[in-house]
Scaffold this active site. Structure first.
Site, PDB file in Angstrom:
ATOM      1  N   HIS A 264    -128.335 -23.407  33.877  1.00 46.57           N
ATOM      2  CA  HIS A 264    -128.702 -22.246  34.692  1.00 46.57           C
ATOM      3  C   HIS A 264    -127.625 -21.959  35.751  1.00 46.57           C
ATOM      4  O   HIS A 264    -127.079 -20.852  35.817  1.00 46.57           O
ATOM      5  CB  HIS A 264    -130.057 -22.523  35.366  1.00 46.57           C
ATOM      6  N   GLU A 265    -127.307 -22.976  36.536  1.00 44.53           N
ATOM      7  CA  GLU A 265    -126.291 -22.771  37.581  1.00 44.53           C
ATOM      8  C   GLU A 265    -124.925 -22.507  36.945  1.00 44.53           C
ATOM      9  O   GLU A 265    -124.116 -21.764  37.508  1.00 44.53           O
ATOM     10  CB  GLU A 265    -126.228 -23.967  38.538  1.00 44.53           C
ATOM     11  N   HIS A 268    -124.715 -18.844  36.475  1.00 41.82           N
ATOM     12  CA  HIS A 268    -124.360 -18.188  37.751  1.00 41.82           C
ATOM     13  C   HIS A 268    -122.861 -18.382  38.019  1.00 41.82           C
ATOM     14  O   HIS A 268    -122.170 -17.460  38.443  1.00 41.82           O
ATOM     15  CB  HIS A 268    -125.132 -18.818  38.914  1.00 41.82           C
ATOM     16  N   GLU A 295    -129.331 -13.408  38.129  1.00 40.79           N
ATOM     17  CA  GLU A 295    -130.374 -14.231  37.507  1.00 40.79           C
ATOM     18  C   GLU A 295    -130.432 -13.963  35.997  1.00 40.79           C
ATOM     19  O   GLU A 295    -130.781 -14.851  35.217  1.00 40.79           O
ATOM     20  CB  GLU A 295    -131.704 -13.918  38.201  1.00 40.79           C
TER      21      GLU A 295
END
Ligand code: CO
Length: 501
Positions: A264-265, A268, A295
């Site tokens: 997830h990160e 980003h 997101e």
């Protein structure tokens, strides 16, 4: 001569603002990762000082004059120039409209609110937090009136995180999403429950870290320009034009939490890395355009790619070689079903990809009512429990696991929650376009090739930085406006295969 110099002034202010913001971000990153506990008072002063400089610069007479001269002379010619004007006109107008006294009142209410929230949550007692939240809501309403809004005061707050988004748009997107997810949940509840107990065994941290880094590398995460370290909360921040930091945490009950939070990160991080490029670096355009688009990229990598069957066709054998004992007797199929297990639960941050949306929609509905004045803060716990039962089918055993679980409201982050679910919608629509344009994408994942998808996303999304508004960006990529049906369709078809009906 004069007209040229207006651009020079704006470029100079932009450069200084970006440097100040990156410096503040570095101080905040250090606070979360390295700072000893007693450093907090000095650190708060340092960050406040920088934030003050940032506010003064954004609302400076030089900024106002440069913006007006450029607008009057119609001197914004390129997309990048128009984008800078778009961004700074809004920042300037908001900054000059909001008196410093209101900013100070807000930051005071938020810091007291956060402190009260910590204790109220610990004591499982909403009453302790109630007067502080009342103050925050009251000030947020004053803020909305001060900056101005069309149709609904919540729009003023929403705009801060998701420029251009409105209550009317969100209602139109969330209403079908809510109904579909509720009926998908009914379908899932009727199926046999999935065994994911193998995820809760002991998985040594070093091997988890090695595996996470291998995936990041395959995603195209450039360790020359970015780094990952451990922190209490997983997050991503940009502290320089070629310096992106992501964090993860390993002391979680399930091995899947650190694994998917790293991906997830990483999503980003890829967005931030691509956004800072030869056209945009060092300017306000060299970063992701909005919370929801940001997101969308993290969730696309984490859920749509990272939790897919094709992804684990390649990675499961590698993962199993690292953890043969923990995964003894576990097939790829049962692993994929395990990491996609759906179950109503109290806590948003631990929620699966399906119920997560309901957690967000109920928070959105409640904060919208608080801001419009149709719900009083004292009635919030009751309203929370009612929606929780209606949407998730469960009532929290106390405010700790219910209305007091998130830091957002105490920190004054009102209007922020919807961006998480909007990210799901944007992500599914962008992914749909990727597969349409590159039909071999899923096969590539099963061969361990994440790079082609990463390059496509880089070209279509990341490299554009903040040049285009979220809506324009999506239209450029997909030719269409944001539409919740892509995500809804994705959920139904994925979970039909996972739960086998
Ligand atoms: Co995120």
């Amino acid at each position: 001569m004069e007209k040229e110099s207006s651009w020079d002034i704006l470029y100079q202010i932009d450069k200084e603002l970006v440097l100040l913001e990156q410096t503040a971000a570095l101080l905040e990153w250090d606070e979360e990762t390295q700072m000893p506990p007693d450093g907090i008072d000095g650190r708060s002063e340092q960050i406040s000082l920088l934030k003050g400089y940032i506010h003064d610069l954004k609302s400076s007479a030089e900024m106002g004059a440069a913006l007006s001269a450029i607008e009057e002379g119609k001197l914004a010619v390129t997309d990048a120039q128009r984008a800078l004007i778009r961004i700074y006109r809004k920042e300037y107008d908001d900054a000059v409209k909001v008196p410093k006294s209101l900013i100070l009142q807000l930051s005071d209410a938020e810091s007291k609110g956060q402190n009260a929230w910590v204790f109220a949550r610990k004591n499982n007692n909403f009453k302790e937090f109630e007067p502080y939240l009342e103050k925050i809501i009251e000030l947020k309403r004053v803020y909305a009136d001060t900056v101005g809004y069309i149709d609904h005061p919540y729009n003023a707050l929403l705009n801060h995180y998701e420029p251009g988004m409105t209550v009317a748009r969100i209602d139109a997107l969330f209403t079908p999403l809510k109904h579909e997810v509720v009926s998908l949940m009914d379908k899932i509840r009727a199926c046999e429950t999935i065994d994911d107990s193998f995820l809760y065994k002991k998985y040594p941290k070093e091997k988890q870290d090695r595996f996470g880094r291998e995936i990041l590398h395959d995603m195209g995460f450039d360790f020359q320009r970015a780094q990952m370290c451990e922190a209490v909360h997983p997050f991503t921040t940009t502290v320089g034009a070629d310096d992106v930091r992501i964090t993860t945490r390993y002391d979680e009950p399930s091995v899947s939490s650190p694994l998917f939070s790293t991906i997830h990160e990483g999503g980003h991080g890829l967005y931030e890395l691509g956004a800072s490029n030869s056209k945009t670096r060092g300017t306000a355009l060299g970063e992701g355009v909005s919370m929801a688009i940001h997101e969308s990229q993290s969730r696309l990598w984490e859920n749509i790619i990272g939790r897919s069957d094709a992804f684990w066709t390649h990675y499961f054998p590698i993962f199993k070689r690292l953890f043969p004992e923990q995964l003894e007797g576990i097939s790829k199929e049962s692993f994929v079903r395990g990491v996609n297990k759906v179950e109503s639960s109290f806590i948003r941050v631990n929620a699966d990809e399906v119920t997560y949306n309901l957690h967000i929609i109920m928070r959105y509905e409640l904060e919208k009512q608080l801001i419009e004045g149709s719900l009083a803060v004292k009635d919030l716990p009751e309203a929370w429990n009612t929606l929780s039962e209606e949407y998730l089918g469960i009532i929290p055993d106390g405010p700790q696991n219910g209305v007091l679980q998130d830091i957002h409201w105490s920190a004054g982050l009102i209007g922020y929650f919807p961006t998480y679910a909007l990210g799901n919608l944007y992500g599914a629509q962008i992914y749909h376009e990727l597969v349409k344009q590159v039909p071999e994408t899923v096969t590539q994942f099963s061969e361990g090739n994440l790079n082609d998808a990463s390059l496509w996303l880089n070209r279509e999304v990341y490299l554009k930085g903040s040049i285009y508004t979220p809506e324009d960006l999506l239209k450029m990529i997909t030719g269409q406006e944001l539409d919740s049906s892509y995500f809804i369709e994705y959920l139904w078809s994925k979970y039909k295969a996972i739960y086998k009906w």
